[in-house]
Design a protein around this motif. Structure first.
Motif, PDB file in Angstrom:
ATOM      1  N   GLN A 279     105.403  30.660  33.222  1.00 11.30           N
ATOM      2  CA  GLN A 279     104.549  30.555  34.400  1.00 11.30           C
ATOM      3  C   GLN A 279     104.290  29.078  34.717  1.00 11.30           C
ATOM      4  O   GLN A 279     104.454  28.207  33.860  1.00 11.30           O
ATOM      5  CB  GLN A 279     103.207  31.259  34.159  1.00 11.30           C
ATOM      6  N   ILE A 280     103.821  28.838  35.951  1.00  7.16           N
ATOM      7  CA  ILE A 280     103.471  27.474  36.346  1.00  7.16           C
ATOM      8  C   ILE A 280     102.098  27.112  35.771  1.00  7.16           C
ATOM      9  O   ILE A 280     101.134  27.862  35.952  1.00  7.16           O
ATOM     10  CB  ILE A 280     103.401  27.347  37.886  1.00  7.16           C
ATOM     11  N   ALA A 281     102.035  25.987  35.097  1.00  6.50           N
ATOM     12  CA  ALA A 281     100.742  25.482  34.626  1.00  6.50           C
ATOM     13  C   ALA A 281     100.038  24.807  35.793  1.00  6.50           C
ATOM     14  O   ALA A 281     100.636  23.992  36.493  1.00  6.50           O
ATOM     15  CB  ALA A 281     100.943  24.488  33.484  1.00  6.50           C
ATOM     16  N   LEU A 282      98.773  25.168  36.013  1.00  8.38           N
ATOM     17  CA  LEU A 282      97.987  24.569  37.094  1.00  8.38           C
ATOM     18  C   LEU A 282      97.025  23.531  36.492  1.00  8.38           C
ATOM     19  O   LEU A 282      97.240  23.103  35.355  1.00  8.38           O
ATOM     20  CB  LEU A 282      97.253  25.678  37.868  1.00  8.38           C
ATOM     21  N   SER A 283      96.003  23.147  37.231  1.00 14.90           N
ATOM     22  CA  SER A 283      95.100  22.088  36.744  1.00 14.90           C
ATOM     23  C   SER A 283      94.106  22.607  35.712  1.00 14.90           C
ATOM     24  O   SER A 283      93.382  23.567  35.977  1.00 14.90           O
ATOM     25  CB  SER A 283      94.298  21.496  37.903  1.00 14.90           C
ATOM     26  N   ALA A 284      94.054  21.939  34.561  1.00 16.13           N
ATOM     27  CA  ALA A 284      93.110  22.317  33.505  1.00 16.13           C
ATOM     28  C   ALA A 284      91.731  21.762  33.820  1.00 16.13           C
ATOM     29  O   ALA A 284      91.599  20.739  34.488  1.00 16.13           O
ATOM     30  CB  ALA A 284      93.590  21.791  32.165  1.00 16.13           C
ATOM     31  N   GLU A 285      90.717  22.445  33.316  1.00 11.63           N
ATOM     32  CA  GLU A 285      89.346  21.993  33.494  1.00 11.63           C
ATOM     33  C   GLU A 285      88.575  22.131  32.189  1.00 11.63           C
ATOM     34  O   GLU A 285      88.895  22.970  31.348  1.00 11.63           O
ATOM     35  CB  GLU A 285      88.639  22.827  34.556  1.00 11.63           C
ATOM     36  N   ALA A 286      87.536  21.317  32.053  1.00  9.65           N
ATOM     37  CA  ALA A 286      86.648  21.415  30.902  1.00  9.65           C
ATOM     38  C   ALA A 286      85.242  21.713  31.381  1.00  9.65           C
ATOM     39  O   ALA A 286      84.808  21.235  32.434  1.00  9.65           O
ATOM     40  CB  ALA A 286      86.664  20.100  30.123  1.00  9.65           C
ATOM     41  N   TRP A 287      84.547  22.538  30.599  1.00  9.76           N
ATOM     42  CA  TRP A 287      83.110  22.712  30.808  1.00  9.76           C
ATOM     43  C   TRP A 287      82.492  22.621  29.421  1.00  9.76           C
ATOM     44  O   TRP A 287      82.713  23.499  28.575  1.00  9.76           O
ATOM     45  CB  TRP A 287      82.784  24.053  31.465  1.00  9.76           C
ATOM     46  N   GLY A 288      81.745  21.556  29.180  1.00 13.05           N
ATOM     47  CA  GLY A 288      81.253  21.329  27.826  1.00 13.05           C
ATOM     48  C   GLY A 288      82.432  21.191  26.881  1.00 13.05           C
ATOM     49  O   GLY A 288      83.386  20.468  27.153  1.00 13.05           O
ATOM     50  N   LYS A 289      82.407  21.938  25.789  1.00 10.83           N
ATOM     51  CA  LYS A 289      83.483  21.845  24.807  1.00 10.83           C
ATOM     52  C   LYS A 289      84.564  22.884  25.047  1.00 10.83           C
ATOM     53  O   LYS A 289      85.459  23.059  24.213  1.00 10.83           O
ATOM     54  CB  LYS A 289      82.908  21.998  23.397  1.00 10.83           C
ATOM     55  N   HIS A 290      84.480  23.610  26.160  1.00 11.99           N
ATOM     56  CA  HIS A 290      85.458  24.657  26.469  1.00 11.99           C
ATOM     57  C   HIS A 290      86.535  24.145  27.407  1.00 11.99           C
ATOM     58  O   HIS A 290      86.249  23.502  28.413  1.00 11.99           O
ATOM     59  CB  HIS A 290      84.758  25.861  27.100  1.00 11.99           C
ATOM     60  N   PHE A 291      87.769  24.468  27.076  1.00 10.87           N
ATOM     61  CA  PHE A 291      88.940  24.047  27.853  1.00 10.87           C
ATOM     62  C   PHE A 291      89.570  25.271  28.517  1.00 10.87           C
ATOM     63  O   PHE A 291      89.744  26.307  27.859  1.00 10.87           O
ATOM     64  CB  PHE A 291      89.941  23.401  26.888  1.00 10.87           C
ATOM     65  N   PHE A 292      89.899  25.127  29.786  1.00  8.75           N
ATOM     66  CA  PHE A 292      90.518  26.233  30.530  1.00  8.75           C
ATOM     67  C   PHE A 292      91.727  25.725  31.294  1.00  8.75           C
ATOM     68  O   PHE A 292      91.625  24.767  32.060  1.00  8.75           O
ATOM     69  CB  PHE A 292      89.527  26.810  31.548  1.00  8.75           C
ATOM     70  N   MET A 293      92.864  26.383  31.125  1.00  4.68           N
ATOM     71  CA  MET A 293      94.036  26.021  31.923  1.00  4.68           C
ATOM     72  C   MET A 293      94.634  27.279  32.540  1.00  4.68           C
ATOM     73  O   MET A 293      95.030  28.202  31.826  1.00  4.68           O
ATOM     74  CB  MET A 293      95.085  25.310  31.086  1.00  4.68           C
ATOM     75  N   PRO A 294      94.677  27.317  33.896  1.00  5.66           N
ATOM     76  CA  PRO A 294      95.223  28.484  34.583  1.00  5.66           C
ATOM     77  C   PRO A 294      96.741  28.435  34.676  1.00  5.66           C
ATOM     78  O   PRO A 294      97.330  27.364  34.817  1.00  5.66           O
ATOM     79  CB  PRO A 294      94.589  28.375  35.978  1.00  5.66           C
ATOM     80  N   PHE A 295      97.350  29.611  34.606  1.00  7.32           N
ATOM     81  CA  PHE A 295      98.808  29.772  34.754  1.00  7.32           C
ATOM     82  C   PHE A 295      99.066  30.850  35.790  1.00  7.32           C
ATOM     83  O   PHE A 295      98.433  31.903  35.757  1.00  7.32           O
ATOM     84  CB  PHE A 295      99.447  30.191  33.421  1.00  7.32           C
ATOM     85  N   ALA A 296     100.006  30.561  36.695  1.00 10.59           N
ATOM     86  CA  ALA A 296     100.336  31.529  37.747  1.00 10.59           C
ATOM     87  C   ALA A 296     101.839  31.542  37.967  1.00 10.59           C
ATOM     88  O   ALA A 296     102.529  30.590  37.611  1.00 10.59           O
ATOM     89  CB  ALA A 296      99.610  31.156  39.037  1.00 10.59           C
ATOM     90  N   PRO A 297     102.343  32.626  38.563  1.00 10.09           N
ATOM     91  CA  PRO A 297     103.791  32.718  38.795  1.00 10.09           C
ATOM     92  C   PRO A 297     104.294  31.632  39.738  1.00 10.09           C
ATOM     93  O   PRO A 297     105.430  31.177  39.604  1.00 10.09           O
ATOM     94  CB  PRO A 297     103.969  34.103  39.437  1.00 10.09           C
ATOM     95  N   GLU A 298     103.451  31.213  40.696  1.00 14.58           N
ATOM     96  CA  GLU A 298     103.852  30.179  41.652  1.00 14.58           C
ATOM     97  C   GLU A 298     102.734  29.153  41.762  1.00 14.58           C
ATOM     98  O   GLU A 298     101.578  29.468  41.472  1.00 14.58           O
ATOM     99  CB  GLU A 298     104.114  30.805  43.038  1.00 14.58           C
ATOM    100  N   PRO A 299     103.066  27.924  42.213  1.00 11.22           N
ATOM    101  CA  PRO A 299     102.026  26.892  42.352  1.00 11.22           C
ATOM    102  C   PRO A 299     100.937  27.303  43.340  1.00 11.22           C
ATOM    103  O   PRO A 299     101.260  27.812  44.418  1.00 11.22           O
ATOM    104  CB  PRO A 299     102.797  25.681  42.910  1.00 11.22           C
ATOM    105  N   THR A 300      99.690  27.127  42.969  1.00 12.83           N
ATOM    106  CA  THR A 300      98.567  27.410  43.870  1.00 12.83           C
ATOM    107  C   THR A 300      97.375  26.554  43.465  1.00 12.83           C
ATOM    108  O   THR A 300      97.345  25.998  42.381  1.00 12.83           O
ATOM    109  CB  THR A 300      98.056  28.874  43.772  1.00 12.83           C
TER     110      THR A 300
END
Length: 309
Positions: free
Chosen positions: A42-63
């Motif tokens: 999948q396409i890796a999108l922009s990762a974000e942090a909130w406090g000590k938590h890391f989130f990186m979204p993945f989707a079939p196409e760029p969005t």
DNA sequence: ACGAAATGTCTAA
DNA sequence: TAGACCTTTCGTT
């Protein structure tokens, strides 16, 4: 060994290195094989942090997506006490996420990448991962390896929102209203303020070092109950968390000892970094009293009884 | 070699 | 409050 500033740096680095790519994602250790298979390709999108938590979204196409949106698969990582990411790649890859010298590790104890300058693009081969690597991200120019996380899982948007719901304001986001929210969350409780600054539902991101040193810098005793700290002083504490942690993001290291207290000839390099953290038994830089230490909620707490009231 | 500690958080009692 | 968990590093034998 991360406080929030490390996780924000990592979100930036992983975004620069992998967003827009379809990284190959594997779990050499095998404990994240299912999750890796779900994200792989999948396409890796922009990762974000909130406090000590890391989130990186993945989707079939760029969005473009917003944090916690339904649709993408969200990689959620919490490093816990000793999780870490390390990086390797060719000169081009290392240069992309470099502010100043090339770094192999993002976070504390960042390491210079050996020979990254001379390394030719064609020469680089991905190193064999250690068998403790939970996740490897790979693109043609480099890799990122995650070891030792407390949490590493693929979440839906609503599961991400459930995580965020339990987190207080993050000084590194400093959204409108956060300062007031922090003040009121602390003032509702009679738990010692030193404990509240470590409570991720009160403010997300600060850990044991920022807790100790920011309380020192604004002169608040960690033992004082939250409801007995004035709004004014809590406002100053929030502002200090914002500025100290922002410097941590910029520099990749925590240096919380105010310049005016750094002695001309410190005992050693380590000794000049912090104001009170891990300085129990030594003299306060500001007033000369002995820095105190006690256990608070299972963590070591350091403060200056002379300066902090 | 071995043990303890580490910038964290959860659960059970 | 104690124990569990995930791994590395540093100090002591």
């Amino acid at each position: 060994m991360p406080e929030g500033h490390t996780v924000h740096r990592l979100a930036g680095a992983l975004t620069e290195l992998f967003s827009g790519h379809r990284p190959t994602i594997t779990s050499p250790q095998g404990r994240f094989s299912q999750g890796a298979a779900k994200l792989n390709g999948q396409i890796a999108l922009s990762a974000e942090a909130w406090g000590k938590h890391f989130f990186m979204p993945f989707a079939p196409e760029p969005t473009e997506v917003t944090l916690g949106e339904d649709g993408p698969d969200w990689l959620h990582v919490h490093l816990g006490l000793y999780g870490s990411w390390s990086f390797d790649g060719d000169g081009e890859f290392i240069a992309v996420h470099t502010i100043g010298a090339p770094r192999r590790r993002i976070g504390e104890r960042e390491q210079l990448s050996e020979g990254a300058d001379e390394r030719r693009v064609a020469e680089w081969e991905p190193p064999t991962p250690k068998d403790t690597v939970r996740v490897r991200f790979a693109q043609p120019h480099g890799i990122a390896d995650l070891t030792g996380p407390n949490q590493c899982q693929v979440l839906s948007g609503s599961e991400v929102r459930a995580v965020l719901k339990r987190l207080g304001p993050d000084p590194l986001r400093n959204n409108p209203g956060d300062r007031e929210r922090f003040i009121s969350l602390v003032r509702k409780r009679k738990v010692p303020v030193g404990q509240l600054v470590m409570d991720q539902a009160v403010t997300a991101g600060p850990g044991n070092i920022y807790r100790a040193d920011c309380l020192f810098r604004v002169g608040i005793s960690p033992l004082r109950p939250g409801n007995r700290v004035s709004e004014h002083r809590l406002g100053l504490l929030w502002d200090d968390l914002v500025s100290a942690m922002s410097e941590g993001v910029r520099d990749g290291i925590i240096l919380t000892n105010p310049p005016e207290y750094i002695p001309l000839d410190p005992i050693d390099e380590q000794d000049r970094r912090f104001a009170v953290y891990q300085r129990s038994g030594r003299a306060c830089w500001r007033c000369g009293n002995t820095i105190a230490e006690m256990a608070m909620a299972g963590r070591r707490l350091f403060w200056c009884p002379g300066c902090q009231r």
